[in-house]
Scaffold this active site. Structure first.
Site, mmCIF file in Angstrom:
data_model
loop_
_atom_site.group_PDB
_atom_site.id
_atom_site.type_symbol
_atom_site.label_atom_id
_atom_site.label_comp_id
_atom_site.label_asym_id
_atom_site.label_seq_id
_atom_site.Cartn_x
_atom_site.Cartn_y
_atom_site.Cartn_z
ATOM 1 N N TYR A 107 37.965 44.833 44.113
ATOM 2 C CA TYR A 107 37.431 44.805 42.768
ATOM 3 C C TYR A 107 35.956 44.488 42.856
ATOM 4 O O TYR A 107 35.528 43.681 43.666
ATOM 5 C CB TYR A 107 38.183 43.795 41.899
ATOM 6 C CG TYR A 107 38.042 44.147 40.447
ATOM 7 C CD1 TYR A 107 38.425 45.407 40.003
ATOM 8 C CD2 TYR A 107 37.498 43.262 39.543
ATOM 9 C CE1 TYR A 107 38.273 45.763 38.675
ATOM 10 C CE2 TYR A 107 37.345 43.608 38.216
ATOM 11 C CZ TYR A 107 37.732 44.861 37.778
ATOM 12 O OH TYR A 107 37.568 45.225 36.467
ATOM 13 N N TRP A 109 33.302 42.934 41.703
ATOM 14 C CA TRP A 109 32.418 41.790 41.534
ATOM 15 C C TRP A 109 32.258 40.998 42.829
ATOM 16 O O TRP A 109 31.749 39.876 42.821
ATOM 17 C CB TRP A 109 32.955 40.868 40.447
ATOM 18 C CG TRP A 109 32.828 41.408 39.075
ATOM 19 C CD1 TRP A 109 33.766 42.137 38.402
ATOM 20 C CD2 TRP A 109 31.718 41.276 38.180
ATOM 21 N NE1 TRP A 109 33.305 42.462 37.143
ATOM 22 C CE2 TRP A 109 32.051 41.935 36.980
ATOM 23 C CE3 TRP A 109 30.476 40.644 38.278
ATOM 24 C CZ2 TRP A 109 31.191 41.998 35.890
ATOM 25 C CZ3 TRP A 109 29.626 40.693 37.180
ATOM 26 C CH2 TRP A 109 29.979 41.372 36.011
#
Length: 761
Positions: A107, A109
């Site tokens: 993911y 981030w």
């Protein structure tokens, strides 16, 4: 001892790491940052946390097929043993089951730096090795990503530029903020930021005389200085309010018929729906008031105000993270089209104000730092929020954006960057699916819940233990990220881990392209430098950039206005839709035949909302939001985040009337529950929260109870959220459609275990 400063960047801001005797002792905010994030203070703690993974580790019971409990013991291993095991497992699974038996999970981030961006690297590595099952979309704006191309030909207004704040301040007179303008959310930008500016731009807008209307279940979704009108809408009902405003515009002949005729297609379809010509129900303000809880006269007055001035409609990302989350975005575009402001300075629509920093910030139209991802030979991907479905239902059929597909049979999960035991919904369901693969491999820096549920864990460095180049397409700076300290323990950066594996699997040269870390940093910056030069923008050379620690892009010569070229000449600058126009009704979507996503904006009751029959049993709507003291689950163990917990638990805000009926006071520990699960939280009675609504930050590290049926101990609300796709069109996450009940907790408090490292053999 001498303190040395090293420039760096995080998603919550640029800073210099202060290092003394090989240890990070502080973070000094970037001098140009107008409002530095307090989250910077958590970085030294997390870099030197006792939760750091020191060496590669193998879960006991993996080879025997024992279930992953999250409390298993691990055996530490050498890097050679661990990499040999990983390479062997990849070879075994590819050979026995094919490339589509491997799931590449990540993911985005994970890192503000572009070289060590884990999602890019895990895909690059697995794609070059033969391919894998990939993810498409994201949890932040997955529904919008696949809806908007059908309506306006692009999803750029979510990922990139919207009308500049400079244009808004000069021309806008009314801002309708659906979902709010929460300052805390502006602390973060994917790829980092040089300055946090939402509060200052809102201040300038207020000084310019702009009026604000905030449509949200909580008054706190707008700063007090805006003196905004608050419409306490029921969660998930914004679409009904927008449709009723559109109905008022039609019956009072306030809609811009010239704009609709020239720039749009499908308005007659929406008009017939709004007037109730097919179903006999006019979508007027009285109809909407019964759904959304906002007074009918207020709705009519709002439509009139919007039609009489230059109005900007902005929606937070959170609106589309709900069942039928496509509809408020589509309805907002249709409403903006009826007002005729699209393409005009300060008018039209926007997405993301109040969701992160950088939305509407003036920036030259130049490329940002990035590394491209090669094609996936397996040509296989699932919508990002359908992980649990995939794991639990191999071979199961699903529909997505006009195509039918079946879920692959995943034997190996390779996860690097991100924490699915934070951002996925219905974590008890995900945990059941997580037992299905034979092998789960995880790169992580800390013993997160995801690492605790893995079979092979490889310790990854933090950003301060490597060199990188960072920046965002929303920010006018690009940053050098200098290695400040040596890796903690035996941690290695993701690039080196994948290089070691690629060497064992025979494609190291293809993976590295002959570049080491600093050569890649130079290459990333040089690409940006060359792209700027093509637009006659001179940036410093790499040596100066690296020595200075940053480079600043020039301000644009003119305000950017979304769709201004299209407005000037729709034939010369058509949209990338079948008609070349804004598709208020879409023939393409009509052809899909999805009952859960009609071919025009429509009110569709969510699976769970306060108007449903299930509200009698579960009378409170749970609204989850981004925390103000961490980024999602990142840095949850640090004192900045811990300082806002009560009794070690995440807080849940509740209206005084709802709290009084349950004999709940501020500071009480409560059990929050529904059919999917339960968690413990600390109550905070808050009159700014609407009745029948409770609000809770996401990101408390998942801490499941030892005994089945007992509540999660730490306050992770995703044990309660609904894990269904927004619709068959986009299959986005529906986290904000969740009903719960709350009761006081009178039993002894179980100890928090989420921040305790595993035991080792």
């Amino acid at each position: 001892m001498t303190i040395t400063r090293f420039p760096s960047l995080a998603h919550w801001g640029a800073f210099s790491a202060l290092v003394e005797n090989g240890r990070v002792i502080g973070c000094e905010p970037f001098a140009r940052d107008a409002a530095p994030s307090p989250m910077l203070a958590a970085i030294p703690e997390m870099v030197h946390s006792p939760l750091r993974i020191a060496r590669p580790a193998i879960r006991e019971g993996w080879r025997e097929g024992r279930p992953r409990s999250g409390t298993d013991r691990f055996r530490e291993a050498s890097w050679d043993e661990a990499l040999d095991l990983v390479a062997g497992e990849l070879t075994r699974v590819r050979g026995a089951f094919g490339d589509s038996a491997i799931f590449g999970g990540s993911y985005g981030w994970s890192s503000a730096g572009r070289l060590h961006h884990a999602r890019t690297l895990v895909r690059r590595f697995l794609f070059q090795g033969g391919g894998c099952v990939d993810q498409v979309g994201n949890y932040s704006w997955g529904a919008a990503q696949f809806l908007l191309p059908h309506v306006i030909g692009t999803y750029q207004p979510v990922t990139g530029r919207v009308t500049d704040w400079t244009s808004v301040v000069k021309h806008t007179r009314l801002i309708l903020a659906f979902g709010g303008l929460r300052i805390e959310n502006s602390q973060v930008t994917s790829g980092g930021t040089g300055s946090h500016v939402l509060e200052s731009w809102l201040g300038r807008a207020k000084e310019a005389g702009i009026e604000f209307v905030v449509i949200s279940p909580t008054r706190s979704d707008a700063p007090e200085f805006l003196d905004a009108q608050w419409l306490a809408v029921r969660p998930n009902t914004d679409t009904a309010l927008m449709l009723a405003m559109a109905h008022t515009l039609i019956v009072e002949r306030r809609h811009d018929r010239d704009f609709l005729d020239r720039y749009c297609t499908g308005f007659d379809v929406l008009r017939r729906y709004l007037l109730g010509e097919a179903d006999g129900t006019a979508k007027d303000a009285d109809w909407a008031a019964a759904i959304c809880g906002v007074d009918a006269q207020t709705i009519r007055d709002l439509a009139r105000r919007a039609s009489e001035t230059r109005c900007l409609i902005t929606c937070t990302w959170s609106l589309q993270r709900a069942h039928h989350g496509e509809q408020p975005y589509w309805a907002s575009i249709a409403l903006a089209a009826m007002l005729g402001g699209i393409g005009l300075p300060g008018g039209g629509f926007a997405f993301g104000h109040g969701s992160l920093n950088g939305v509407g910030v003036p920036r030259a139209d130049l490329p940002g730092p990035e590394i491209s991802t090669p094609p996936n030979p397996a040509n296989s991907a699932i919508p990002v929020a359908r992980i649990a479905d995939m794991l639990l239902e191999p071979g199961g059929a699903y529909e997505f954006n006009g195509r039918a597909a079946t879920y692959p049979d995943i034997r190996l999960v390779y996860w690097a960057g991100g924490n699915p035991f934070h951002h996925h919904q219905d974590l008890n369901r995900l945990r059941r699916g997580w037992q299905k693969p034979e092998t789960i491999i995880v790169h992580d820096s800390w013993w997160t819940p995801t690492a605790r549920h893995a079979d092979i864990v490889l310790p990854a460095t933090t950003s301060l233990e490597r060199n990188d180049v960072g920046g965002s397409s929303r920010d006018p700076f690009v940053f050098a990220m200098h290695r400040a300290i040596a890796p903690i323990g035996e941690a290695r950066d993701d690039f080196d881990i994948f290089r070691g594996l690629a060497r064992r699997l025979g494609y190291e040269e293809a993976f590295t392209e002959g570049r080491d870390e600093m050569a890649w940093c130079r290459w990333i910056y040089q690409r940006m430098h060359s792209g700027a030069a093509k637009k006659n923008v001179a940036l410093p050379d790499f040596e100066k950039f690296w020595a200075d620690g940053f480079a600043e892009l020039p301000l644009p010569a003119e305000d950017f206005v979304l769709f201004d070229e299209f407005r000037r000449d729709p034939k010369l600058y058509p949209l990338n839709t079948p008609s070349g126009k804004i598709e208020i009704a879409s023939q393409t979507i009509a052809g899909f035949g999805y009952a859960d996503c009609p071919p025009h904006p429509a009110w569709l009751a969510p699976a769970e909302w306060l108007g449903s029959g299930s509200a009698a049993r579960w009378p409170l709507h749970l609204v989850t939001h981004q925390p103000g003291d961490r980024l999602h689950s990142q840095m949850d163990p640090a004192s900045v985040s811990r300082g806002h917990k009560v009794h070690g638990r995440e807080q849940i805000r509740i209206n005084p009337d709802d709290a009084g009926r349950r004999n709940i006071k501020t500071g009480d520990v409560v059990r929050v529950f529904n059919d999917r699960g339960a968690c413990l939280a600390a109550a905070r009675v808050d009159p700014a929260v609407s009745p029948q609504v409770v609000m809770m930050a996401t990101g408390a590290w998942f801490d499941p109870a030892d005994a089945a049926g007992d509540p999660e101990r730490h306050g992770n609300p995703n044990v309660l959220t609904l894990d269904v796709g927004t619709s068959r069109l986009t299959q986005g996450p529906s986290a904000l459609s969740a009903l719960v009940e709350i009761e006081p907790w009178s039993a002894p408090l179980p100890p928090i275990q989420a921040w305790t490292p595993p035991t080792f053999a």
